[in-house]
Scaffold this active site. Structure first.
Site, mmCIF file in Angstrom:
data_model
loop_
_atom_site.group_PDB
_atom_site.id
_atom_site.type_symbol
_atom_site.label_atom_id
_atom_site.label_comp_id
_atom_site.label_asym_id
_atom_site.label_seq_id
_atom_site.Cartn_x
_atom_site.Cartn_y
_atom_site.Cartn_z
ATOM 1 N N GLU A 101 35.766 11.594 -36.290
ATOM 2 C CA GLU A 101 35.779 11.828 -37.730
ATOM 3 C C GLU A 101 34.379 11.582 -38.293
ATOM 4 O O GLU A 101 33.696 10.650 -37.911
ATOM 5 C CB GLU A 101 36.784 10.873 -38.372
ATOM 6 C CG GLU A 101 36.852 10.935 -39.891
ATOM 7 C CD GLU A 101 37.675 9.802 -40.476
ATOM 8 O OE1 GLU A 101 38.204 9.968 -41.592
ATOM 9 O OE2 GLU A 101 37.796 8.739 -39.816
ATOM 10 N N LYS A 156 43.141 16.410 -42.824
ATOM 11 C CA LYS A 156 43.869 15.145 -42.935
ATOM 12 C C LYS A 156 44.925 15.236 -44.023
ATOM 13 O O LYS A 156 44.627 15.585 -45.167
ATOM 14 C CB LYS A 156 42.882 14.013 -43.229
ATOM 15 C CG LYS A 156 43.500 12.626 -43.218
ATOM 16 C CD LYS A 156 42.434 11.549 -43.420
ATOM 17 C CE LYS A 156 43.036 10.159 -43.342
ATOM 18 N NZ LYS A 156 42.015 9.098 -43.510
ATOM 19 N N CYS A 166 42.185 9.124 -38.180
ATOM 20 C CA CYS A 166 41.988 7.734 -38.604
ATOM 21 C C CYS A 166 43.294 7.037 -38.967
ATOM 22 O O CYS A 166 44.196 6.929 -38.140
ATOM 23 C CB CYS A 166 40.973 7.686 -39.742
ATOM 24 S SG CYS A 166 40.173 6.064 -39.913
#
Length: 553
Positions: free
Chosen positions: A309, A370, A421
């Protein structure tokens, strides 16, 4: 244990002892109501509450030590047992405070990695999360009057986590009992009922330990209570051992050669980016070195390269120099590269946190956005109102725009599922990714802000639990660490050090089969939570009926 009527006001003082664990004393004659005696009782109750609150706080801290980087998972059982004892047969109001006194120090220490943002952020978030322990404490007290109360307590822990994982602003799952037990005898339960079943197993065991302690205290080792205590201890051991009977699917149907590039960052903390292009150049340089090693025969050519990321600190579609640098690295290595980048759009007020599959032939292709941006980290709720009060929020200039589909893409010839994440903490996102056809899980993450604080270790534990839950290997790429390969049985096969440039060349196991947890989804979580709520309703009804009968006498 039969339901009992709450003590009358004139006998309430006979219910404290040792005041700290809430174990009732033997009944004693009620003193005549006169001022000195009343003052003494109030003073004694105050001292007992102080001791109880202190023990609750200590138990909350013990629960934190069960989580990484300490990893003393048996303390999760001990902490649950302590809270059960501290709330046992207390009033709902007293136990509600005990729950808060337990939860606040637990979260302050667990989330201390947020201090890089500010200690006000640590305290503020900890208070919000600790509030969820207020109804938990009250509910544990109510159900402690029911037969089989350790079972209802286990269900109530699941209910508390269910709500906290979803509210407010999509929830914050950090601190679930399951995440302290990613490498314990309870871990295999994840393959049956996911993280909620692991939390239930831990909470039920803790409740049974509390029941054994309570019975032992009452019996002093003799009589019927001693047998009850022995039975509770045996049941606690049996529940803890259940995980050994759960088959964890690990047989691979194939494998993929993957190179995980950890390019490193300028420095830890909030301002990890350094100058523009620095992080991108770090990952480009590491990939070019990998290409030289392949050419020299030092390592085999991978099927896929994974960058983390934010590995591109500039939008490659807006800044040609970023696009060209990525293209040069991908063409040199000669295989697809999964690139992490912040991409402008879909309008001028938003950006998107994406994983972009970059081909050496056709350039950027499939991508994943995301789905669950972090509130106050990647977007600001009520921005107009809050930025007037909290000026630090102005640093988040644009909100992250959420994606609307899973991250399953064909990468290097295999169907893999990308999650980004903190998304790995959310049950539904990972489960949907596996059920959409992912043969392994890829986690792109940037932990540079929280480096050397314990947060990367806490996230690594989540990878281990998810691997067992879904019978899938997890490969994680982090800008500054911890990058890792976790086998389907939860074993950490490879892992990088923090704040080093490193390339992990791994063989990623691929699996097609699904676990029971994948098939039944959130059913165990909702079922256990509803049982917990219903047990509270029964306790309240029995308490009211008992008081009405008492008045009718």
């Amino acid at each position: 244990m039969a339901a009992t009527v709450p003590p009358r006001p004139d006998t309430a003082t006979a219910q404290t002892v040792d005041g700290a664990i809430g174990v009732p004393e033997r009944a004693r004659p009620v003193e005549p109501e006169h001022r000195p005696g009343r003052l003494r009782r109030l003073a004694r109750a105050g001292r007992a509450d102080w001791r109880r609150s202190a023990l609750a706080a200590a138990s909350g801290l013990a629960l934190t030590a069960a989580f990484p980087p300490y990893g003393l998972w048996p303390l999760s059982i001990a902490a649950v047992a302590a809270l059960a004892l501290l709330t046992h047969r207390r009033t709902a109001r007293q136990a509600a405070w005990t729950g808060f006194a337990f939860g606040l120090p637990f979260f302050v220490w667990l989330l201390q990695w947020l201090h890089v943002v500010g200690w006000d952020a640590v305290i503020g978030l900890s208070i919000i999360e600790a509030v969820f322990f207020v109804p938990l404490g009250a509910a544990l007290a109510l159900t402690s009057r029911l037969p089989g109360w350790p079972l209802w307590g286990g269900c109530l822990w699941v209910a508390e986590e269910l709500v906290r994982d979803r509210l407010p602003f999509g929830g914050f799952p950090w601190g679930r009992l399951a995440f302290a037990n990613s490498a314990s005898p309870f871990t295999p339960l994840a393959a049956l009922g996911g993280a909620p079943l692991v939390s239930f197993g831990v909470a039920l065991t803790g409740g049974l330990v509390a029941a054994a302690v309570l019975a032992g205290w009452r019996s002093r080792g003799r009589g019927r209570q001693a047998l009850i205590g022995l039975g509770a201890a045996v049941l606690a051991a049996a529940v803890a051992a259940c995980g050994y009977a759960v088959p964890v699917p690990t047989k691979a149907d194939g494998q993929l050669k993957v190179a995980v590039v950890q390019g490193n960052v300028a420095q830890p903390g909030m301002h990890f980016l350094g100058r523009p292009m620095m992080i991108l150049n770090n990952h480009v340089d590491a990939t070019l070195q990998l290409a030289r090693d392949i050419k020299a025969g030092r390592v085999a050519r991978p099927d896929l390269v994974i960058w983390p990321e934010n590995s591109s600190d500039l939008d490659p579609f807006t800044y040609p120099q970023a696009y060209d640098a990525i293209t040069r690295a991908v063409r040199t290595i000669g295989v697809p590269v999964l690139v992490g980048a912040l991409v402008d759009g879909p309008d001028a007020d938003h950006v998107q946190n994406e994983g972009i599959l970059w081909s050496p032939v056709t350039g950027p292709g499939a991508s994943y956005t995301k789905q669950h941006p972090v509130p106050f980290g990647e977007y600001v709720p009520f921005r107009k109102e809050l930025t007037k009060v909290i000026h630090r929020l102005d640093e988040i200039q644009r909100d992250f725009y959420p994606g609307n589909h899973t991250g399953v893409m064909t990468m290097g010839g295999a169907r893999l599922g990308d999650v980004i994440c903190f998304e790995v903490a959310y049950d539904g996102i990972v489960r949907d990714t596996v059920n959409a056809g992912a043969r392994a899980i890829v986690v792109q993450t940037n932990n540079a802000t929280y480096g050397r604080t314990g947060q990367p270790e806490q996230q690594l534990a989540m990878y281990q639990l998810r691997a067992v839950e879904h019978g899938r290997a997890v490969v994680a790429a982090a800008t500054s660490g911890i990058s890792a390969l976790v086998e389907p049985d939860g074993t950490v096969k490879r892992q990088s050090k923090e704040f080093t440039r490193e390339v992990l060349n791994v063989h990623l196991p691929l699996r097609d089969g699904t676990t029971v947890a994948d098939k039944i989804g959130a059913v165990p979580e909702w079922t256990l939570a509803m049982v917990g709520v219903l047990s509270c309703a029964v306790a309240i009804w029995l308490g009211r009926r008992g008081r009405m009968e008492d008045k009718g006498k």
